[in-house]
Design a protein around this motif. Structure first.
Motif, PDB file in Angstrom:
ATOM      1  N   ALA A  45      -2.847  -1.263 -18.907  1.00 47.77           N
ATOM      2  CA  ALA A  45      -2.299  -0.808 -20.284  1.00 47.77           C
ATOM      3  C   ALA A  45      -2.487  -2.050 -21.149  1.00 47.77           C
ATOM      4  O   ALA A  45      -2.511  -2.822 -22.437  1.00 47.77           O
ATOM      5  CB  ALA A  45      -0.115  -0.226 -19.814  1.00 47.77           C
ATOM      6  N   ARG A  92       5.098  -6.427 -26.304  1.00 43.49           N
ATOM      7  CA  ARG A  92       4.777  -5.581 -25.848  1.00 43.49           C
ATOM      8  C   ARG A  92       3.742  -5.956 -24.403  1.00 43.49           C
ATOM      9  O   ARG A  92       4.207  -5.654 -23.372  1.00 43.49           O
ATOM     10  CB  ARG A  92       4.653  -4.627 -25.887  1.00 43.49           C
ATOM     11  CG  ARG A  92       5.144  -3.926 -27.059  1.00 43.49           C
ATOM     12  CD  ARG A  92       6.128  -3.604 -26.090  1.00 43.49           C
ATOM     13  NE  ARG A  92       5.943  -1.789 -25.454  1.00 43.49           N
ATOM     14  CZ  ARG A  92       6.747  -1.066 -24.793  1.00 43.49           C
ATOM     15  NH1 ARG A  92       8.562  -1.868 -24.088  1.00 43.49           N
ATOM     16  NH2 ARG A  92       6.137   0.000 -24.051  1.00 43.49           N
ATOM     17  N   TRP A 114      -1.345  -1.453 -14.053  1.00 43.06           N
ATOM     18  CA  TRP A 114      -0.141  -2.205 -15.583  1.00 43.06           C
ATOM     19  C   TRP A 114      -1.288  -3.236 -15.838  1.00 43.06           C
ATOM     20  O   TRP A 114      -1.493  -2.966 -17.488  1.00 43.06           O
ATOM     21  CB  TRP A 114       0.426  -3.236 -15.810  1.00 43.06           C
ATOM     22  CG  TRP A 114       1.504  -2.895 -14.669  1.00 43.06           C
ATOM     23  CD1 TRP A 114       2.694  -3.027 -13.582  1.00 43.06           C
ATOM     24  CD2 TRP A 114       2.687  -2.506 -16.002  1.00 43.06           C
ATOM     25  NE1 TRP A 114       4.069  -2.155 -14.322  1.00 43.06           N
ATOM     26  CE2 TRP A 114       4.056  -2.073 -15.398  1.00 43.06           C
ATOM     27  CE3 TRP A 114       2.476  -1.983 -17.600  1.00 43.06           C
ATOM     28  CZ2 TRP A 114       5.136  -1.297 -15.462  1.00 43.06           C
ATOM     29  CZ3 TRP A 114       3.484  -1.942 -17.739  1.00 43.06           C
ATOM     30  CH2 TRP A 114       5.239  -1.698 -17.583  1.00 43.06           C
ATOM     31  N   SER A 174       6.095  -6.472 -15.725  1.00 42.83           N
ATOM     32  CA  SER A 174       6.305  -5.919 -15.192  1.00 42.83           C
ATOM     33  C   SER A 174       5.171  -5.739 -13.816  1.00 42.83           C
ATOM     34  O   SER A 174       5.752  -5.555 -12.828  1.00 42.83           O
ATOM     35  CB  SER A 174       6.229  -4.309 -15.878  1.00 42.83           C
ATOM     36  OG  SER A 174       7.287  -4.282 -16.699  1.00 42.83           O
ATOM     37  N   ARG A 175       4.665  -6.615 -14.690  1.00 46.85           N
ATOM     38  CA  ARG A 175       3.177  -6.310 -13.506  1.00 46.85           C
ATOM     39  C   ARG A 175       3.095  -7.732 -12.132  1.00 46.85           C
ATOM     40  O   ARG A 175       3.264  -6.916 -11.444  1.00 46.85           O
ATOM     41  CB  ARG A 175       1.970  -6.753 -13.947  1.00 46.85           C
ATOM     42  CG  ARG A 175       0.792  -6.865 -13.362  1.00 46.85           C
ATOM     43  CD  ARG A 175      -0.573  -6.751 -13.623  1.00 46.85           C
ATOM     44  NE  ARG A 175      -0.740  -8.188 -15.223  1.00 46.85           N
ATOM     45  CZ  ARG A 175      -1.278  -8.128 -14.820  1.00 46.85           C
ATOM     46  NH1 ARG A 175      -2.902  -7.636 -14.659  1.00 46.85           N
ATOM     47  NH2 ARG A 175      -1.564  -9.317 -16.142  1.00 46.85           N
ATOM     48  N   GLU A 201       0.804   2.735 -24.984  1.00 47.69           N
ATOM     49  CA  GLU A 201       2.108   2.833 -24.581  1.00 47.69           C
ATOM     50  C   GLU A 201       1.727   3.706 -23.193  1.00 47.69           C
ATOM     51  O   GLU A 201       2.502   3.992 -22.289  1.00 47.69           O
ATOM     52  CB  GLU A 201       2.798   3.541 -25.772  1.00 47.69           C
ATOM     53  CG  GLU A 201       3.154   2.501 -26.759  1.00 47.69           C
ATOM     54  CD  GLU A 201       4.122   1.120 -26.493  1.00 47.69           C
ATOM     55  OE1 GLU A 201       5.012   1.319 -25.758  1.00 47.69           O
ATOM     56  OE2 GLU A 201       4.368  -0.261 -27.193  1.00 47.69           O
ATOM     57  N   ALA A 258       0.798   2.188 -19.866  1.00 47.18           N
ATOM     58  CA  ALA A 258       2.457   1.554 -19.755  1.00 47.18           C
ATOM     59  C   ALA A 258       3.986   2.652 -18.950  1.00 47.18           C
ATOM     60  O   ALA A 258       3.987   1.995 -18.164  1.00 47.18           O
ATOM     61  CB  ALA A 258       2.631   0.718 -20.604  1.00 47.18           C
ATOM     62  N   TRP A 295       4.610  -5.811 -20.425  1.00 47.02           N
ATOM     63  CA  TRP A 295       4.254  -5.814 -19.246  1.00 47.02           C
ATOM     64  C   TRP A 295       3.781  -6.654 -18.489  1.00 47.02           C
ATOM     65  O   TRP A 295       3.287  -6.479 -17.475  1.00 47.02           O
ATOM     66  CB  TRP A 295       2.643  -5.357 -20.144  1.00 47.02           C
ATOM     67  CG  TRP A 295       3.161  -4.061 -21.086  1.00 47.02           C
ATOM     68  CD1 TRP A 295       4.676  -3.042 -21.275  1.00 47.02           C
ATOM     69  CD2 TRP A 295       2.851  -2.728 -22.231  1.00 47.02           C
ATOM     70  NE1 TRP A 295       4.440  -2.194 -21.799  1.00 47.02           N
ATOM     71  CE2 TRP A 295       3.594  -2.170 -22.782  1.00 47.02           C
ATOM     72  CE3 TRP A 295       0.708  -3.766 -22.385  1.00 47.02           C
ATOM     73  CZ2 TRP A 295       3.064  -1.602 -23.892  1.00 47.02           C
ATOM     74  CZ3 TRP A 295       1.383  -2.318 -23.887  1.00 47.02           C
ATOM     75  CH2 TRP A 295       1.332  -1.623 -24.797  1.00 47.02           C
TER      76      TRP A 295
END
Length: 213
Positions: free
Chosen positions: A118, A153, A115, A160-161, A99, A102, A157
């Motif tokens: 994370a 999660r 990323w 998001s990457r 976390e 991230a 992630w």
């Protein structure tokens, strides 16, 4: 985390007893310091419970590295008693580190490659949650929910990457395949007759960022 700290009779002035009192009072940092003192006093003959106490206090104090190290030490000393407990604590600490990574990756000025850390830490946490689940014959709702949240999660992630990567790099930014060990444990988890991840996480009222300690 609902496990009671392991100790005998509480005595004033005894570091373990002082650590338990501080922990029960919600003073995680003070408890961690007391348990560290108790561990030092034991020296090389420290029981697994001394490592476990320090790991649990460190976890609540958000000292992730100490929690990881001491939970691993607990299972090294007593692989029977702490076969499930220690991996669970270590997974919670790994999840905390993930976390933190991230949040750094999502901050202004970060690059898509940030990323990666994370995601790597999140996968480590997932593997440890699954290890804890496999060490118990009976269902373990807290570990199962945490594993499910960690899956959510990781999905967030990875998206998001991909979103942060330039279009020309997105084809090469796909996450590597899960290791055989993680893949095997995931298959076992999916084989259990349980609701889908999203449905299982929702009733507790916690988001994918929260964990059962």
């Amino acid at each position: 985390m609902r496990y009671l700290l392991l100790a005998g009779v509480l005595l004033f002035g005894d570091p373990t007893s002082e650590g338990i009192r501080a922990f029960r009072a919600g003073q995680a940092r003070e408890a961690q310091a007391a348990f560290a003192q108790a561990l030092d006093a034991y020296g090389k003959q420290a029981p697994a419970s001394a490592h476990y106490n320090l790991a649990l206090a460190a976890l609540h104090a958000r000292d992730w590295e100490v929690a990881q190290h001491e939970s691993a030490a607990a299972v090294e000393v007593d692989a029977v008693t702490f076969a499930a407990r220690a991996p669970f604590l270590k997974a919670c600490a790994s999840s905390g580190l993930a976390e933190d990574a991230a949040r750094f990756a999502a901050a202004p000025g970060a690059i898509p490659a940030d990323w990666d850390l994370a995601i790597a830490r999140g996968r480590a946490a997932l593997a440890e949650y699954l290890e804890a689940l496999q060490a118990r014959e009976a269902d373990w709702p807290e570990a199962r929910r945490n594993a499910e949240r960690q899956l959510l999660r990781l999905t967030e992630w990875e998206r998001s990457r991909s979103a942060a990567a330039p279009a020309r790099q997105q084809a090469s930014s796909a996450p590597p395949a899960a290791t055989p060990r993680v893949a095997e444990l995931l298959n076992r988890l999916e084989a259990m007759e349980r609701p889908p991840v999203a449905e299982a996480a929702a009733p507790s009222g916690k988001s994918s960022k929260e964990r059962d300690w």
